[in-house]
Design a protein around this motif. Structure first.
Motif, mmCIF file in Angstrom:
data_model
loop_
_atom_site.group_PDB
_atom_site.id
_atom_site.type_symbol
_atom_site.label_atom_id
_atom_site.label_comp_id
_atom_site.label_asym_id
_atom_site.label_seq_id
_atom_site.Cartn_x
_atom_site.Cartn_y
_atom_site.Cartn_z
ATOM 1 N N GLU A 165 -3.774 -1.964 4.333
ATOM 2 C CA GLU A 165 -3.004 -1.233 5.337
ATOM 3 C C GLU A 165 -3.924 -0.607 6.382
ATOM 4 O O GLU A 165 -3.601 -0.592 7.570
ATOM 5 N N ARG A 166 -5.045 -0.086 5.938
ATOM 6 C CA ARG A 166 -5.981 0.545 6.879
ATOM 7 C C ARG A 166 -6.472 -0.477 7.909
ATOM 8 O O ARG A 166 -6.495 -0.205 9.112
ATOM 9 N N ASP A 167 -6.833 -1.676 7.439
ATOM 10 C CA ASP A 167 -7.333 -2.698 8.353
ATOM 11 C C ASP A 167 -6.236 -3.186 9.301
ATOM 12 O O ASP A 167 -6.489 -3.416 10.494
ATOM 13 N N ARG A 211 -0.605 4.465 10.240
ATOM 14 C CA ARG A 211 -0.335 3.842 8.944
ATOM 15 C C ARG A 211 1.149 3.848 8.630
ATOM 16 O O ARG A 211 1.687 2.885 8.078
#
Length: 257
Positions: free
Chosen positions: A52-54, A63
């Motif tokens: 999710e971060r990427d 996010r």
């Protein structure tokens, strides 16, 4: 004068304006969803999505915005959870609305059906079930509860109720890992003639979500069926709960008259 407006930005087989509201302002999560769908096509079935971060960094969004887009894709069955990650899901299983077993429906699509037994118990029918099976509230029924599998993936939960008087040795004669319809047809010599079926959308209870392995907020398809034999006698009452992200149902319609 006909003042109806022609659909814009639409193509054959696609939703009108692809879900864009008339005022033209697209919610940010919806735009991210479109970008994710392109990524899913590139990755292919079984492909693992980045974290999710990427993904949030790639699309330049928060996010929570990304999670909303992923939730939509999860509900639609485009992605599924695998451990802590997310992968591209395959096509939904199409189950026919007809008097065929779960086993037959899954095998027709080249998948391997399976079941995991939760319990086989004798219980009192009660008013509603006794009326549906025609045995009265004090009649005894077998309650067969199993998790449904497709290629070892948990996809549903099934509860079957039949009269103990009609099938007195079910616990001895029936293999709970096998198709119950095959048992009825080949061992008990039951021939189905008709059934009443109702479909609705529900959320799984915490117990059901745990057994099927889904988030409690994931919509489920719930089927109620009462099947009858050639004499019109009720044979079974079935409650089937299917994952909304993994199943669709098909039927063939014809005009009456």
């Amino acid at each position: 004068m006909d003042q109806r407006r022609e659909p814009r930005d639409s193509a054959p087989g696609t939703p009108v304006r692809a879900g864009v509201p008339e005022h033209g302002r697209v919610p940010k999560y919806y735009a991210v969803k479109g970008q994710l769908e392109t990524l899913l096509d590139e990755l292919g079935e079984g492909g693992a999505l980045p974290t999710e971060r990427d993904l949030a960094a790639r699309f330049g969004v928060a996010r929570e915005t990304l999670r909303q887009a992923l939730r939509d894709l999860l509900i639609e069955g485009r992605v599924r959870r695998r451990g802590r990650g997310t992968v591209v899901a395959g096509p939904k299983l199409e189950q026919p609305l007809s008097l065929v077993s779960y086993t037959e429906g899954v095998r027709r699509q080249g998948r391997t059906p399976g079941r995991s037994l939760i319990g086989l118990d004798r219980i009192a029918a009660g008013d509603e079930l006794g009326d549906q099976l025609g045995i009265g509230p004090h009649g005894l029924v077998w309650h067969l509860e199993r998790v449904l599998l497709a290629d070892d993936e948990r996809v549903g939960l099934e509860s079957t109720y039949v009269s103990v008087d009609r099938f007195p040795h079910l616990e001895r004669d029936f293999d709970p890992d096998s198709s119950f319809y095959t048992f009825l047809r080949e061992v008990a010599r039951v021939r189905f003639a008709a059934a009443d079926e109702r479909i609705e959308t529900v959320l799984a209870t915490p117990r059901e979500a745990l057994l099927v392995g889904t988030p409690p907020a994931l919509p489920m398809l719930l089927l109620h069926r009462v099947s009858r034999d050639e004499t019109g006698t009720p044979v079974e009452r079935v409650r089937s709960l299917y994952r909304g992200d993994r199943f669709s149902f098909t039927t063939q319609l014809s005009p009456q008259g």
